[in-house]
Design a protein around this motif. Structure first.
Motif, mmCIF file in Angstrom:
data_model
loop_
_atom_site.group_PDB
_atom_site.id
_atom_site.type_symbol
_atom_site.label_atom_id
_atom_site.label_comp_id
_atom_site.label_asym_id
_atom_site.label_seq_id
_atom_site.Cartn_x
_atom_site.Cartn_y
_atom_site.Cartn_z
ATOM 1 N N SER A 110 0.836 -1.212 0.000
ATOM 2 C CA SER A 110 0.000 0.000 0.000
ATOM 3 C C SER A 110 0.866 1.255 0.000
ATOM 4 N N CYS A 111 0.225 2.416 -0.226
ATOM 5 C CA CYS A 111 0.995 3.672 -0.342
ATOM 6 C C CYS A 111 1.358 4.251 1.028
ATOM 7 N N TRP A 112 0.541 3.953 2.068
ATOM 8 C CA TRP A 112 0.703 4.460 3.436
ATOM 9 C C TRP A 112 0.570 5.982 3.540
ATOM 10 N N ARG A 113 0.061 6.621 2.490
ATOM 11 C CA ARG A 113 -0.102 8.075 2.515
ATOM 12 C C ARG A 113 -1.555 8.525 2.401
ATOM 13 N N CYS A 114 -2.403 7.722 1.752
ATOM 14 C CA CYS A 114 -3.783 8.140 1.506
ATOM 15 C C CYS A 114 -4.613 8.053 2.792
ATOM 16 N N ASP A 115 -5.803 8.618 2.759
ATOM 17 C CA ASP A 115 -6.674 8.633 3.936
ATOM 18 C C ASP A 115 -7.030 7.225 4.395
ATOM 19 N N LEU A 116 -7.268 6.313 3.445
ATOM 20 C CA LEU A 116 -7.625 4.943 3.826
ATOM 21 C C LEU A 116 -6.473 4.255 4.541
ATOM 22 N N CYS A 117 -5.256 4.438 4.031
ATOM 23 C CA CYS A 117 -4.087 3.860 4.711
ATOM 24 C C CYS A 117 -3.929 4.451 6.103
ATOM 25 N N LYS A 118 -4.050 5.759 6.202
ATOM 26 C CA LYS A 118 -3.896 6.421 7.503
ATOM 27 C C LYS A 118 -4.979 5.991 8.493
ATOM 28 N N ASP A 119 -6.144 5.597 7.949
ATOM 29 C CA ASP A 119 -7.254 5.151 8.786
ATOM 30 C C ASP A 119 -7.128 3.672 9.137
#
Length: 362
Positions: free
Chosen positions: A106-115
């Motif tokens: 995963s990118c670990w930067r988008c809102d879904l990753c952060k959530d």
């Protein structure tokens, strides 16, 4: 597309080979050049790789849902191996460690990753999902933080089973099953069976599993299903089959898992599940389906879906290490890594029959 060719030139190592999907029903073992090892990467010698239903879809049609194979692709993503080399910043692993890999990057930067919902990341790069190459190869390079060290009493083959097991664990978590939940599972294929094993590990007291195939139902029973129900493929048989399911359950169905994903299986799950219960769609057999949502909504049956998994590997390894879950009986066929064996393995898996999980030993 990605990189093909040899394992790193100048290291005096043998040529790195991989199983490439080059056309419909056409696999070829060809050279595969590995990317440069980054500071947070590891190079892994693959030892156990399983065949997944998605691999078969790509082999037969070169597509799955919206993912289309447009150029040659290294296949396979259920994998475990031995660390050969670590990047300069890797602290938790060392050469010789036995590891299982989580295949989605995963990118670990988008809102879904952060959530914390990194499985839904729109930028996720999943092994063996075009255009990202997979793991059916002598060696691969992978991020170290997506490699999990195997406990001493868990084999590499069992480690490779963590990927399908993760689907079952994630489904059970999404549906919030536990000691007070009676569960219906549509489909006794590999994903239905790991969902059953996961539900039992989470304390589910009663599980009924449904399929069209006698052998798969026997396997489900041997692995701990309380009851099994054989059904047809005809939509008009649903009401009669729901009566059979309720009789087999001997109680209400609190959660239904559709591990097939056809209009008929989802209709059965929605109809059989109690008012106020949940149905979790796990399988993706049909891209679109026609189901009786209005009657289900009138009974406040919640419909939830899953996509892959998140944060499941440590729990899967704990279940395997403690003996709470035994995946060994699911591995029914084993093959080596030659052109002939790769072709035979995929034919065996695609044919179904007595095959549940087909595993490569590299």
């Amino acid at each position: 597309m990605g990189k093909g060719g040899m394992s790193r030139e100048g290291h005096g190592e043998e040529e790195n080979m991989a199983a490439w999907l080059v056309g419909i029903n056409t696999l070829k073992i060809q050279p595969f050049i590995l990317p440069t090892l980054g500071p947070q990467d590891v190079r892994i010698r693959m030892k156990a790789v399983g065949i997944c239903g998605s691999d078969i879809y790509f082999l037969k049609t070169l597509r799955l849902a919206d993912f289309i194979v447009k150029e040659p692709l290294v296949i396979g993503h259920e994998a475990a191996g031995i660390i050969e080399e670590i990047g300069s910043e890797v602290k938790h692993l060392e050469p010789g460690d036995h590891v299982v890999i989580e295949p989605g990057i995963s990118c670990w930067r988008c809102d879904l990753c952060k959530d914390g919902r990194y499985n839904l990341c729109p930028e996720v790069k999943s092994l063996a999902t075009p255009p990202v190459h997979g793991s059916l190869a002598n060696q691969i390079v992978h991020p170290a933080d997506l490699c999990f060290k195997l406990p001493d009493n868990v084999s590499l083959e069992e480690g490779a089973m963590c990927e399908p097991l993760s689907v079952g664990v994630h489904a059970c978590r999404r549906a919030n099953v536990g000691p007070e939940t009676n569960v219906l599972i549509m489909g006794a294929g590999p994903i239905g069976l790991v969902t059953m094993l996961s539900a039992r590990a989470l304390g589910v007291p009663r599980i009924v599993i449904v399929d069209v195939d006698d052998h798969r139902l026997l396997v489900a029973k041997s692995l701990g299903a309380d009851e099994t129900v054989k059904v047809s493929t005809k939509i008009e048989d649903v009401s009669g089959e729901v009566v059979q399911i309720h009789k087999a359950m001997g109680a209400r169905v609190d959660v239904g898992f559709d591990c097939v994903g056809f209009s008929k299986t989802m209709t059965t799950a929605l109809t059989a599940t109690r008012a106020g219960g949940k149905v979790c769609l796990v399988g993706m057999g049909h891209h679109e389906m026609t189901v009786p949502l209005t009657p289900a909504a009138a009974r406040e049956v919640d419909v939830i879906g899953i996509f892959r998994y998140k944060n499941t590997w440590p729990l899967c390894l704990e279940y395997l290490s403690s003996g709470k879950i035994d995946v060994k009986p699911l591995i029914t066929h084993r093959f080596g890594f030659s052109q002939k064996e790769v072709e035979a393995a995929f034919e065996t898996s695609a044919r179904g029959g007595n095959a549940i999980k087909v595993m490569f030993n590299l």
